[in-house]
Design a protein around this motif. Structure first.
Motif, PDB file in Angstrom:
ATOM      1  N   ASN A  78      49.449  72.600 -66.361  1.00 36.46           N
ATOM      2  CA  ASN A  78      48.828  71.727 -65.364  1.00 36.46           C
ATOM      3  C   ASN A  78      49.852  70.874 -64.626  1.00 36.46           C
ATOM      4  O   ASN A  78      49.499  70.088 -63.750  1.00 36.46           O
ATOM      5  N   VAL A  79      51.144  71.054 -64.993  1.00 36.09           N
ATOM      6  CA  VAL A  79      52.203  70.214 -64.414  1.00 36.09           C
ATOM      7  C   VAL A  79      53.239  71.061 -63.688  1.00 36.09           C
ATOM      8  O   VAL A  79      53.678  72.094 -64.203  1.00 36.09           O
ATOM      9  N   ASN A  80      53.607  70.611 -62.499  1.00 38.50           N
ATOM     10  CA  ASN A  80      54.698  71.222 -61.730  1.00 38.50           C
ATOM     11  C   ASN A  80      55.816  70.187 -61.636  1.00 38.50           C
ATOM     12  O   ASN A  80      55.674  69.174 -60.943  1.00 38.50           O
ATOM     13  N   LEU A  81      56.914  70.431 -62.346  1.00 38.08           N
ATOM     14  CA  LEU A  81      58.026  69.477 -62.349  1.00 38.08           C
ATOM     15  C   LEU A  81      58.852  69.605 -61.077  1.00 38.08           C
ATOM     16  O   LEU A  81      59.263  70.696 -60.695  1.00 38.08           O
ATOM     17  N   ILE A  82      59.094  68.485 -60.428  1.00 34.87           N
ATOM     18  CA  ILE A  82      59.934  68.432 -59.235  1.00 34.87           C
ATOM     19  C   ILE A  82      61.086  67.478 -59.525  1.00 34.87           C
ATOM     20  O   ILE A  82      60.862  66.297 -59.831  1.00 34.87           O
ATOM     21  N   PHE A  83      62.318  67.981 -59.444  1.00 41.55           N
ATOM     22  CA  PHE A  83      63.489  67.164 -59.770  1.00 41.55           C
ATOM     23  C   PHE A  83      64.221  66.717 -58.510  1.00 41.55           C
ATOM     24  O   PHE A  83      64.311  67.457 -57.523  1.00 41.55           O
ATOM     25  N   ASN A  84      64.748  65.503 -58.585  1.00 43.18           N
ATOM     26  CA  ASN A  84      65.655  64.981 -57.569  1.00 43.18           C
ATOM     27  C   ASN A  84      66.907  64.523 -58.306  1.00 43.18           C
ATOM     28  O   ASN A  84      66.860  63.559 -59.062  1.00 43.18           O
ATOM     29  N   PHE A  85      68.012  65.256 -58.116  1.00 39.78           N
ATOM     30  CA  PHE A  85      69.263  64.942 -58.808  1.00 39.78           C
ATOM     31  C   PHE A  85      70.260  64.302 -57.849  1.00 39.78           C
ATOM     32  O   PHE A  85      70.482  64.819 -56.749  1.00 39.78           O
ATOM     33  N   ASP A  86      70.850  63.191 -58.276  1.00 42.12           N
ATOM     34  CA  ASP A  86      71.895  62.535 -57.477  1.00 42.12           C
ATOM     35  C   ASP A  86      72.538  61.472 -58.361  1.00 42.12           C
ATOM     36  O   ASP A  86      72.217  61.362 -59.542  1.00 42.12           O
ATOM     37  N   SER A  87      73.435  60.688 -57.776  1.00 41.96           N
ATOM     38  CA  SER A  87      74.011  59.587 -58.543  1.00 41.96           C
ATOM     39  C   SER A  87      72.885  58.593 -58.867  1.00 41.96           C
ATOM     40  O   SER A  87      71.937  58.431 -58.091  1.00 41.96           O
ATOM     41  N   SER A  88      72.999  57.931 -60.006  1.00 42.77           N
ATOM     42  CA  SER A  88      71.947  57.013 -60.440  1.00 42.77           C
ATOM     43  C   SER A  88      71.755  55.859 -59.450  1.00 42.77           C
ATOM     44  O   SER A  88      70.633  55.386 -59.245  1.00 42.77           O
ATOM     45  N   GLY A  89      72.856  55.417 -58.837  1.00 43.61           N
ATOM     46  CA  GLY A  89      72.761  54.347 -57.843  1.00 43.61           C
ATOM     47  C   GLY A  89      71.964  54.773 -56.626  1.00 43.61           C
ATOM     48  O   GLY A  89      71.126  54.024 -56.108  1.00 43.61           O
ATOM     49  N   THR A  90      72.217  55.982 -56.148  1.00 50.53           N
ATOM     50  CA  THR A  90      71.477  56.510 -54.997  1.00 50.53           C
ATOM     51  C   THR A  90      70.008  56.669 -55.326  1.00 50.53           C
ATOM     52  O   THR A  90      69.126  56.320 -54.532  1.00 50.53           O
ATOM     53  N   LEU A  91      69.720  57.180 -56.518  1.00 52.47           N
ATOM     54  CA  LEU A  91      68.328  57.376 -56.938  1.00 52.47           C
ATOM     55  C   LEU A  91      67.599  56.043 -57.035  1.00 52.47           C
ATOM     56  O   LEU A  91      66.455  55.916 -56.580  1.00 52.47           O
ATOM     57  N   LYS A  92      68.265  55.044 -57.616  1.00 51.46           N
ATOM     58  CA  LYS A  92      67.641  53.723 -57.738  1.00 51.46           C
ATOM     59  C   LYS A  92      67.322  53.142 -56.371  1.00 51.46           C
ATOM     60  O   LYS A  92      66.235  52.596 -56.142  1.00 51.46           O
ATOM     61  N   THR A  93      68.247  53.315 -55.419  1.00 48.06           N
ATOM     62  CA  THR A  93      68.026  52.822 -54.057  1.00 48.06           C
ATOM     63  C   THR A  93      66.833  53.529 -53.417  1.00 48.06           C
ATOM     64  O   THR A  93      65.996  52.900 -52.756  1.00 48.06           O
ATOM     65  N   GLN A  94      66.731  54.830 -53.599  1.00 44.06           N
ATOM     66  CA  GLN A  94      65.608  55.593 -53.050  1.00 44.06           C
ATOM     67  C   GLN A  94      64.281  55.107 -53.629  1.00 44.06           C
ATOM     68  O   GLN A  94      63.284  54.987 -52.904  1.00 44.06           O
ATOM     69  N   ILE A  95      64.273  54.810 -54.916  1.00 45.76           N
ATOM     70  CA  ILE A  95      63.057  54.309 -55.562  1.00 45.76           C
ATOM     71  C   ILE A  95      62.655  52.958 -54.982  1.00 45.76           C
ATOM     72  O   ILE A  95      61.492  52.722 -54.644  1.00 45.76           O
ATOM     73  N   VAL A  96      63.619  52.059 -54.861  1.00 43.97           N
ATOM     74  CA  VAL A  96      63.343  50.724 -54.314  1.00 43.97           C
ATOM     75  C   VAL A  96      62.852  50.813 -52.873  1.00 43.97           C
ATOM     76  O   VAL A  96      62.005  50.021 -52.437  1.00 43.97           O
ATOM     77  N   GLU A  97      63.355  51.799 -52.144  1.00 45.98           N
ATOM     78  CA  GLU A  97      62.952  51.966 -50.738  1.00 45.98           C
ATOM     79  C   GLU A  97      61.623  52.694 -50.574  1.00 45.98           C
ATOM     80  O   GLU A  97      61.181  52.945 -49.457  1.00 45.98           O
ATOM     81  N   GLY A  98      60.982  53.055 -51.697  1.00 46.88           N
ATOM     82  CA  GLY A  98      59.630  53.595 -51.603  1.00 46.88           C
ATOM     83  C   GLY A  98      59.466  55.072 -51.886  1.00 46.88           C
ATOM     84  O   GLY A  98      58.371  55.612 -51.685  1.00 46.88           O
ATOM     85  N   ALA A  99      60.494  55.751 -52.336  1.00 47.01           N
ATOM     86  CA  ALA A  99      60.375  57.180 -52.632  1.00 47.01           C
ATOM     87  C   ALA A  99      59.404  57.398 -53.790  1.00 47.01           C
ATOM     88  O   ALA A  99      59.345  56.601 -54.723  1.00 47.01           O
ATOM     89  N   ASP A 100      58.615  58.481 -53.709  1.00 39.92           N
ATOM     90  CA  ASP A 100      57.703  58.820 -54.805  1.00 39.92           C
ATOM     91  C   ASP A 100      58.510  59.256 -56.021  1.00 39.92           C
ATOM     92  O   ASP A 100      59.321  60.181 -55.941  1.00 39.92           O
ATOM     93  N   CYS A 101      58.267  58.621 -57.135  1.00 39.30           N
ATOM     94  CA  CYS A 101      58.980  58.951 -58.369  1.00 39.30           C
ATOM     95  C   CYS A 101      58.103  58.570 -59.551  1.00 39.30           C
ATOM     96  O   CYS A 101      57.541  57.467 -59.582  1.00 39.30           O
ATOM     97  N   ASP A 102      57.971  59.483 -60.499  1.00 46.00           N
ATOM     98  CA  ASP A 102      57.177  59.212 -61.699  1.00 46.00           C
ATOM     99  C   ASP A 102      58.055  58.821 -62.884  1.00 46.00           C
ATOM    100  O   ASP A 102      57.696  57.936 -63.655  1.00 46.00           O
TER     101      ASP A 102
END
Length: 280
Positions: free
Chosen positions: A72-96
């Motif tokens: 029932n789950v489709n895993l979608i990965f976003n790989f990058d530097s942890s700093g870039t990922l954190k910035t994307q999350i703070v800026e509103g990117a969908d992340c579970d």
């Protein structure tokens, strides 16, 4: 027309009708199967996981195992530097789920931490320390420059060095090591900065630079020669990968289940094969 020809014509016509009928049935079966796949896919939930670039191979390996057991789950990965990922999350990117290569980035999403950014937050009761990694000095196979310790970066043996930039955990660990050795400022003219650890590893692998500092897992993934490993005297803290579910996740149950899966013996074996040490 004689009887044989008539019978032959009837047989050919019958065979043609049979083939057409079978073909139609096969197409109907294929269409039904495809419709069933589409219906199954429509029922799946997309679980978005932001993870440090150094986890690319190991999480792709685990994806197949997890989805087989959780259709029932489709895993979608976003790989990058942890700093870039954190910035994307703070800026509103969908992340579970967020898995960082350092505590700093998770701390900035943790309301209980003094460095909390004040915007997006993790679900605090889901935060775990998932894995431990090591920081290594690496060269391309053959070690043409005979480099054997971090201090060699400040010698005539080495002309070019690849490090992660200051927003990348491996870059932060590298700076800490080199400052503790008293050579960080001295080697700056030789340094080229990468945007994530995989970029640094690829430059070393391609002999674009003489040496680089990457995680042990990336050294293994890129088949690099490890000439030195940072010890406790060079790093103030262990290299721990924390993970947590985002508080604004729309799939919290699935996200928590995935984190639980990453702590199983099955997942631990895959992590260990890649060079990580699961945190008990």
């Amino acid at each position: 027309m004689n009887l044989k020809k008539i019978l032959l014509s009837v047989f050919i016509a019958f065979l043609a009708l049979t083939l057409i009928s079978c073909s139609g049935k096969n197409k109907a079966v294929e269409t039904a199967a495809e419709n069933s796949k589409q219906e199954e896919k429509a029922k799946q939930k997309d679980l978005v996981v932001f993870a440090a670039a150094s986890m690319t191979d190991v999480l792709e390996d685990l994806k197949t195992k997890y989805e087989e057991e959780n259709n029932n789950v489709n895993l979608i990965f976003n790989f990058d530097s942890s700093g870039t990922l954190k910035t994307q999350i703070v800026e509103g990117a969908d992340c579970d789920v967020f898995i960082s290569a350092a505590q700093k980035q998770i701390n900035e999403l943790d309301p209980n931490n003094e460095n909390y950014n004040g915007k997006v937050s993790i679900q605090k009761d889901t935060r775990i320390d998932l894995l431990e990694n090591k920081v290594t000095l690496v060269v391309a196979k053959g070690n043409a420059k005979n480099i054997d310790k971090f201090e060699d970066l400040n010698s005539d043996k080495v002309e070019t060095i690849a490090l992660g930039n200051e927003d990348v955990p491996v870059g932060q660990y590298s700076e800490e090591i080199l400052k503790n050795l008293g050579i960080f400022e001295k080697i700056q003219p030789k340094v080229t900065l990468g945007t994530n650890v995989r970029e640094v590893a690829s430059w070393v692998s391609e002999n674009t630079v003489d040496a680089g500092i990457v995680y042990a897992t990336d050294a293994k993934a890129y088949d690099l020669e490890v000439v030195a490993q940072a010890d406790d005297s060079m790093l103030d803290n262990k290299v721990i990968y924390p993970a947590a579910v985002l508080d604004n996740s729309k799939n919290k149950e699935e996200a928590e289940n995935f984190l639980e899966f990453l702590q199983t013996e099955e997942a631990a074996k895959v992590f260990e094969d890649a060079g990580f040490t699961p945190v008990k």
